[in-house]
Structures are given as C-alpha cells and as structure tokens.
Design a protein around this motif. Structure first.
Motif, PDB file in Angstrom:
ATOM      1  N   ARG A   1      45.025  42.764  39.028  1.00  0.00           N
ATOM      2  CA  ARG A   1      44.071  43.090  40.105  1.00  0.00           C
ATOM      3  C   ARG A   1      42.632  42.768  39.699  1.00  0.00           C
ATOM      4  O   ARG A   1      41.855  42.211  40.487  1.00  0.00           O
ATOM      5  CB  ARG A   1      44.210  44.579  40.463  1.00  0.00           C
ATOM      6  N   GLU A   2      42.258  43.103  38.486  1.00  0.00           N
ATOM      7  CA  GLU A   2      40.859  42.988  38.078  1.00  0.00           C
ATOM      8  C   GLU A   2      40.449  41.557  37.774  1.00  0.00           C
ATOM      9  O   GLU A   2      39.256  41.256  37.691  1.00  0.00           O
ATOM     10  CB  GLU A   2      40.607  43.892  36.867  1.00  0.00           C
ATOM     11  N   THR A   3      41.413  40.649  37.602  1.00  0.00           N
ATOM     12  CA  THR A   3      41.088  39.260  37.302  1.00  0.00           C
ATOM     13  C   THR A   3      41.023  38.400  38.557  1.00  0.00           C
ATOM     14  O   THR A   3      40.512  37.279  38.521  1.00  0.00           O
ATOM     15  CB  THR A   3      42.110  38.677  36.304  1.00  0.00           C
ATOM     16  N   ILE A   4      41.517  38.902  39.660  1.00  0.00           N
ATOM     17  CA  ILE A   4      41.479  38.128  40.901  1.00  0.00           C
ATOM     18  C   ILE A   4      40.052  37.720  41.282  1.00  0.00           C
ATOM     19  O   ILE A   4      39.834  36.564  41.686  1.00  0.00           O
ATOM     20  CB  ILE A   4      42.188  38.896  42.038  1.00  0.00           C
ATOM     21  N   PRO A   5      39.032  38.597  41.183  1.00  0.00           N
ATOM     22  CA  PRO A   5      37.673  38.139  41.516  1.00  0.00           C
ATOM     23  C   PRO A   5      37.205  36.957  40.667  1.00  0.00           C
ATOM     24  O   PRO A   5      36.504  36.072  41.172  1.00  0.00           O
ATOM     25  CB  PRO A   5      36.814  39.387  41.268  1.00  0.00           C
ATOM     26  N   GLU A   6      37.588  36.910  39.393  1.00  0.00           N
ATOM     27  CA  GLU A   6      37.208  35.775  38.551  1.00  0.00           C
ATOM     28  C   GLU A   6      37.920  34.501  39.014  1.00  0.00           C
ATOM     29  O   GLU A   6      37.321  33.419  39.031  1.00  0.00           O
ATOM     30  CB  GLU A   6      37.542  36.072  37.092  1.00  0.00           C
ATOM     31  N   ALA A   7      39.174  34.627  39.398  1.00  0.00           N
ATOM     32  CA  ALA A   7      39.885  33.469  39.933  1.00  0.00           C
ATOM     33  C   ALA A   7      39.230  32.980  41.220  1.00  0.00           C
ATOM     34  O   ALA A   7      39.068  31.770  41.432  1.00  0.00           O
ATOM     35  CB  ALA A   7      41.352  33.825  40.178  1.00  0.00           C
ATOM     36  N   ASN A   8      38.851  33.915  42.073  1.00  0.00           N
ATOM     37  CA  ASN A   8      38.147  33.548  43.304  1.00  0.00           C
ATOM     38  C   ASN A   8      36.877  32.765  43.000  1.00  0.00           C
ATOM     39  O   ASN A   8      36.573  31.754  43.648  1.00  0.00           O
ATOM     40  CB  ASN A   8      37.773  34.805  44.094  1.00  0.00           C
TER      41      ASN A   8
END
Length: 467
Positions: free
Chosen positions: A328-335
């Motif tokens: 969940r917390e890495t999704i913003p970095e992928a975005n």
C-alpha cells in the motif's frame, strides 16, 4: 496587496532575528514533491521560538510583506509555495521540541517543527501511541499537518489531525500570540479558535505548538489483504470487519496499482500470484486477550461464504505485516514514476463510492484513452483517483486536456455529495475548485473571517482563497 522584501528591508529584518535565523532561499524550500511548479521567496526565516515568529509577523505586517509558512514542504496542493512576489518564507524547522508528555493524561505538547515520526517515537517511549500516520511522516511536521488537517491511514479509528489536537499555540496576523495550548478535553469558553486555525493552511495564523492526544498502544495487531469482487463487496466487508471490532485501517487497492508496482520494478513482494481487480488491506488493533489472526480468519470465512472475497493473505509475523503494508505505501511512489496526468484527492459518502467508480471511468474514457488508479482510505470515504497515460505515452502528451479531465472527476464527485479535497487541502492548486463547488454562504463567511483576522492580507496570500 503585499510588497517585496527589498535589500534594505532584508537587512532590517536580519537585525530583528537571532543568529542563523535568516537564510537565503534554496531549491529545497522552493519546490514541491510532485515537481509541478517552483516557488519564490525574498528570504527564508527559521525562527528559534514563538517570540521570534511573532517578531517576524509583526515586521511583515508593518511593511506589508507576505509571509508563507513552511513546515516539511510535503504539501501536494502548493500551500507552501508562492509563484510570484517576494515573500518571507517562514520555516518552523528549528522549533522541534517535545515540550512535555503526560502519559496518564494521554497528552503530548510539541512544537510545530517536530517531525511526525519523531513525535510517534516520543509517544512510544512513553508507552503511548500517536496514531496519525501517512507516507511523508519522516519529513512532514506537526504544524503543517495541523494547518492542512492531514488524514492518513488511521482516520477510520482515530480521526483526522483536527481530532487529535486538544489545543494550539499560534501567532496571529497581528503578531499577537494566541495562548491556546491547553490539555483540556472540555473547554466551552466561546469561539473555538483552535479549530478555526486547524485546516486554515496558514492563512489565519501560524501554528507554533500543539497539545496532541495520545492513546494506549494496542496490545496485539493483525493485518490481512483480501481479494474482493468489487468496491461494493469491499464496503460490505468493511461492515463485517467493524462488527468484529478493532479496525484501525481499511484500504482499497486496485489491480492497476499492483500492476504499476510491477511495471516500475519497485522492490515490493506482490501478495497474489494473479493480480486481482480489487483487494483491501485491513489492519486491526486489539487487546491482549484477543487473537488478531483468529479474528481475521473469522472475517475471511464469513466474507467468503457471503461471496464477498475469493482469496486472502493473513500476516503470521510482524515481517509479513510490514510486507503487506509496503504494498500500500509504495503505490504513491509507483504513481510518481509512471507520471499522473491528474491526481485527485476526493471523498464521498461511503455508499456512493461504488456508483462513482462505475460512472466516472466511462466519462473519462469517452474523452481519451487512459489508465485509472483508484486507491485509498475506503473506511473514511477518501479515495486517490489518479489518471495516467496508456503504456508508451507520457503525461506531457495530455497536458492540454488535464483541466478538462479534472473537471469531469470533480463534477462526478459533486453530483454524489462528495468533496474535491479530502485530506490534502486547497492550497493554491484548488482555489478555482473551491470557488466553483464551495457553498456560497461558507465562502462569504471565510472571506469575512480572513478580512477580520488578516486585514492586510499578509499570511499566505493566494492560498485557499483568491488573493
């Protein structure tokens, strides 16, 4: 209208300050996390205490100079940046003290420049929990979090930043200090200036310290990720989970978010062999007599029998729990690496979320081909609804239509009684949206309050309301 900070005024300001307080502007102060735009400043001032903040504000008021409060620089709507003018950028970074912790009261008093992760650690050292938790907690500061009424993953159980604050100390636009730093749960003595200043994004006052609510640390924690058939099924699962008790977080994750993790090569362990269309991350905090794994197994069994879930992973160790949260917390970095055309921070009544998701995507795809990553805090109705170009295309190819795409999303949200800004604030990015969707009576009252407290318009002009 504010005036520039001329060299003579800069020299005069320096004489008002302690050693090391006056600094030259640098890129670290004049950029924002998404790299959307750059700010300007005539000087950066980092006061050492509240009295020095007050002196800066009085100086600015006397000379009609704009003051832009700056916390950790993590805001995503431009509230910490002015693109034009020559303002004083006032950083709270030197005011980091934990002034006191009262474990029996479940209260901590900290200065506005304290980093969220440090406040969490100080609370843990006192065997207490400060539950505000978000991706930028290693750099975000308490003053900015309160100024934007930040949310995060634990709002479902503990509330927004506003709900975690008992009292504040703040410097008003006149340079007077509001001594509202009380540790009281009840204080019915007139207008609530605390709640007026919280969420005002530095336009009505500069928060310098806060009395924060602490909580007992849950004796046992449990985490699971479950594949749901649809967002509607996720809402039903949320109701079942709350009936069992102890839900701290309930996050909706789309298959597009999981595919972005794989596409960008980020080192995150995928929880399922086949990427599902939708899944949820559930976090529990329970008492010593409760077994989180048993509760989650019961939840899965009930939900499976009801046709709500088809697969799941229950963490059997703290390491596995952290692995699930890392997804969940890495999704913003992928975005960020993919590059969003438009990033939307929206909220809706819970029962309206499935209908919004069903209705909005076809409207957008009638305009252009794109990928949608909808994810976020389903338990409190807050979604990050972000639009991305198809594979092989760059967000720059869609720059001309970004405004139209944002309008489609905002209109769809407004039709269902939602908000175009759930937890990031208005800043400068969404001033036009507030004018378009805001209640006229509320806007009139906001303008009157701004004019009454800040008649010279020096505090963060252009943020929230048009300058």
């Amino acid at each position: 209208m504010t005036h520039p900070l001329t060299p003579d005024l800069r020299d005069a300001l320096a004489r008002e300050l302690s050693d090391g307080a006056l600094r030259d502007p640098s890129d670290s102060y004049l950029s924002e996390p998404r790299g959307t735009w750059a700010g300007v400043a005539g000087a950066v001032v980092a006061p050492r205490d509240t009295d020095e903040v007050a002196r800066v504000v009085r100086f600015a008021g006397a000379h009609g100079i704009a003051v832009v409060p700056w916390g950790g620089g993590t805001g995503l709507v431009g509230g910490q940046l002015m693109e034009q003018g020559d303002p004083i950028l006032l950083s709270l970074e030197r005011m980091r003290k934990v002034r006191g912790i009262w474990p029996d009261e479940n209260v901590a008093v900290v200065e506005a420049g304290a980093i969220l992760a440090d406040v969490q650690a100080a609370a843990r050292d006192a065997d207490r929990l400060f539950p505000l938790s978000l991706a930028s907690e290693g750099t975000a500061r308490i003053g900015g979090l309160l100024a934007t009424n930040a949310g995060g993953v634990n709002v479902l159980r503990y509330g927004n930043a506003r709900d975690l604050c008992l009292g504040i100390e703040a410097v008003l636009p006149t340079g007077e200090v509001f001594h509202g730093l009380k540790r009281l749960r009840k204080d019915n003595t007139g207008y609530d200036l605390r709640n007026l200043l919280i969420g005002a994004e530095g336009t009505l006052g500069i928060i310098t310290a806060a009395a924060l609510r602490l909580f007992p640390i849950p004796a046992r924690q449990g985490t699971a990720m479950m594949v749901v058939e649809s967002p509607r099924a996720a809402l039903s699962l949320l109701g079942q989970a709350q009936a069992l008790g102890g839900v701290s977080a309930f996050e909706l994750i789309s298959g597009q978010g999981l595919r972005f993790l794989a596409e960008t090569g980020l080192p995150v362990k995928q929880p399922f062999a086949d990427v599902p269309d939708w899944c949820v991350l559930i976090d529990l905090g329970l008492g010593a007599r409760d077994d989180p794994a048993e509760v989650l197994e019961t939840l899965f069994t009930q939900a499976f029998e009801a046709g709500l879930v088809s697969d799941g992973v229950i963490a059997s160790s703290e390491a596995q729990r952290q692995e699930l949260w890392a997804v969940r917390e890495t999704i913003p970095e992928a975005n960020k690496r993919i590059g969003a055309i438009v990033s939307n921070d929206i909220s809706l009544p819970l029962s309206e979320i499935p209908g919004f998701l069903d209705a909005c995507a076809p409207r957008l795809r009638a305009v252009t081909d794109l990928r949608i990553n909808a994810f976020g805090h389903l338990g409190d109705g807050n979604l990050h609804y972000n639009l991305f170009p198809p594979e092989g295309h760059a967000k720059a190819d869609y720059k001309a239509m970004a405004g139209d795409l944002r309008r489609i999303v905002d209109d769809a949200v407004a039709e269902r009684g939602g908000s175009f800004s759930a937890e990031h604030g208005v800043g400068r990015l969404k001033v036009a949206e507030l004018e378009r969707y805001g209640d006229p009576a509320k806007l009139q009252a906001m303008r009157a309050i701004k004019a009454a407290l800040d008649p010279k318009g020096i505090l963060n002009p252009g943020a929230v309301l048009k300058a």
